[in-house]
Design an enzyme around this catalytic site. Structure first.
Site, PDB file in Angstrom:
ATOM      1  N   PHE A   1     -14.486  -4.120   4.304  1.00 21.64           N
ATOM      2  CA  PHE A   1     -14.476  -3.572   2.953  1.00 21.64           C
ATOM      3  C   PHE A   1     -13.640  -4.403   2.017  1.00 21.64           C
ATOM      4  O   PHE A   1     -12.975  -5.353   2.420  1.00 21.64           O
ATOM      5  CB  PHE A   1     -14.030  -2.108   2.977  1.00 21.64           C
ATOM      6  CG  PHE A   1     -12.564  -1.889   3.302  1.00 21.64           C
ATOM      7  CD1 PHE A   1     -11.628  -1.762   2.287  1.00 21.64           C
ATOM      8  CD2 PHE A   1     -12.118  -1.794   4.615  1.00 21.64           C
ATOM      9  CE1 PHE A   1     -10.277  -1.547   2.564  1.00 21.64           C
ATOM     10  CE2 PHE A   1     -10.772  -1.582   4.902  1.00 21.64           C
ATOM     11  CZ  PHE A   1      -9.849  -1.457   3.873  1.00 21.64           C
TER      12      PHE A   1
ATOM     13  N   ALA B   1      -9.216 -10.287   8.330  1.00 20.06           N
ATOM     14  CA  ALA B   1     -10.415  -9.540   7.929  1.00 20.06           C
ATOM     15  C   ALA B   1      -9.988  -8.166   7.429  1.00 20.06           C
ATOM     16  O   ALA B   1      -9.136  -7.520   8.038  1.00 20.06           O
ATOM     17  CB  ALA B   1     -11.361  -9.384   9.117  1.00 20.06           C
ATOM     18  N   LYS B   2     -10.579  -7.749   6.315  1.00 11.66           N
ATOM     19  CA  LYS B   2     -10.371  -6.354   5.889  1.00 11.66           C
ATOM     20  C   LYS B   2     -11.397  -5.528   6.647  1.00 11.66           C
ATOM     21  O   LYS B   2     -12.444  -5.161   6.107  1.00 11.66           O
ATOM     22  CB  LYS B   2     -10.566  -6.227   4.370  1.00 11.66           C
ATOM     23  CG  LYS B   2      -9.269  -6.409   3.571  1.00 11.66           C
ATOM     24  CD  LYS B   2      -9.472  -6.188   2.096  1.00 11.66           C
ATOM     25  CE  LYS B   2      -9.169  -4.772   1.656  1.00 11.66           C
ATOM     26  NZ  LYS B   2      -7.743  -4.421   1.648  1.00 11.66           N
ATOM     27  N   ALA B   3     -11.107  -5.299   7.918  1.00  9.25           N
ATOM     28  CA  ALA B   3     -12.045  -4.574   8.778  1.00  9.25           C
ATOM     29  C   ALA B   3     -11.540  -3.153   8.959  1.00  9.25           C
ATOM     30  O   ALA B   3     -10.325  -2.940   9.103  1.00  9.25           O
ATOM     31  CB  ALA B   3     -12.148  -5.272  10.130  1.00  9.25           C
TER      32      ALA B   3
END
Ligand code: PPE
Length: 320
Positions: A50, A171-173
């Site tokens: 995101f 990572a914006k995971a």
């Protein structure tokens, strides 16, 4: 005793977030119609990526701040996760602008999300389809009015920031944020505004959703990239500080280095620039929002609101 069930109507799935119209796999739909299955892979395993972006009201109408960098980072997060996202950076930019226009927003927080669907359960995500949505929300001051005026109180978390060999921290995971949620919830429960997370070695990493800066003897120190997110606001603040004539260095720091700083502040899309008043009950500087942090907050708000034309290249005007 078995739980009571009803087969007649599905439970409501609308939030109370006032998201209005959502971009959902290429269609603009009311939030109540933007539904997913309870068997969605991302819901079970955190397999989503995101972004968090803001649009601000300017004299020329709404403008998105550093749109391209955010769309690019969304795709970078997907790449890190091995998700074959079929959207180009231009398509993501367009979906975001379309959603803001559909809702006629003048300012908002923007949340694009890419996630694995509900074609198969089990850890292997391979057979699931990828979906994308973009929501726009009214969202005010992240850590509250008080934290900005008086400075935020931080607690060094007993949860460490995941190391890069455990989670892909660049990572914006979705799954990564369990770490942030745990740290933030503990800090709030204990009466602090925000958590400060250390890395595995004990160096300061970041807040649950912010990068950290500190000031000593007139030099501004940005916490170096290690396991922290490559923050877009961090990059913005470094540029603004250098343009103001401040010497900026990137550094590793232990928590006690921050205790004795002249000032410290946190930065992020949601948090913008939020001064830090104390860490672990130790006053930072004089224990109130410091002058440099407050000046940087003003400067940042001037830039994002389009009041400084020299930084207009960072703005995408939504209605022009
Ligand atoms: N670190 C983390 C862990 C993080 O989540 C953010 C953004 C940052 C640093 C700052 O990154 P940038 O926004 O590019 O400057 N946190 C987002 C999510 C907040 C939330 O509660 O959700 C944000 O600020 O939008």
């Amino acid at each position: 005793m078995s739980a009571q069930t009803s087969t007649s109507t599905a439970p409501a799935t609308t939030s109370s977030l006032d998201a209005g119209l959502i971009w959902f796999d290429g269609q603009i739909v009311p939030e109540a119609e933007a539904k997913v299955s309870v068997l969605t892979h991302a819901l079970h395993y955190g397999t989503s990526v995101f972004e968090g972006i803001r649009a601000y009201e300017t004299e020329r109408g709404a403008a998105v701040f550093r749109l391209r960098e955010h769309s690019k980072r969304l795709l970078d997060s997907a790449k890190i996760m091995g998700m074959p996202a079929p959207w180009s950076v231009e398509e993501i930019d367009r979906a975001i602008l379309e959603t803001i226009r559909a809702n006629e927003r003048q300012s908002c927080y923007i949340r694009p999300l890419i996630w694995y669907g509900a074609e198969s359960l089990g850890v292997n995500p391979g057979r699931n389809k990828l979906h994308m949505m973009v929501a726009t929300l009214p969202w005010g001051i992240y850590l509250g009015d008080d934290a900005v005026r008086k400075g935020a109180s931080l607690l060094t978390s007993s949860w460490r920031r995941s190391s890069g060999d455990i989670m892909p921290t660049k990572a914006k995971a979705g799954g990564n944020y369990v770490n942030s949620v745990l740290a933030n919830a503990d800090a709030r429960e204990l009466g602090f505004d925000e958590a400060l997370l250390l890395d595995k070695e004990g160096f300061v990493a970041e807040g649950s959703g912010e990068n950290v800066f500190f000031l000593r003897d007139g030099v501004l120190y940005a916490i170096a990239h290690s396991v922290n997110l490559r923050g877009i606001t961090r990059d913005t603040v470094i540029t603004l500080a250098r343009d103001m004539g401040t010497i900026v260095e990137s550094t590793m720091a232990t928590r006690d280095e921050l205790y004795t700083a002249d000032e410290a502040f946190m930065v992020g899309t949601a948090a913008e620039v939020t001064p830090i008043a104390s860490i672990d009950k130790r006053a930072i500087g004089t224990g109130v929002a410091g002058p440099y942090g407050l000046a940087m907050r003003e400067r940042y708000l001037d830039v994002v609101s389009g009041r400084l034309p020299e930084y207009h290249e960072w703005l995408t005007f939504v209605y022009e």
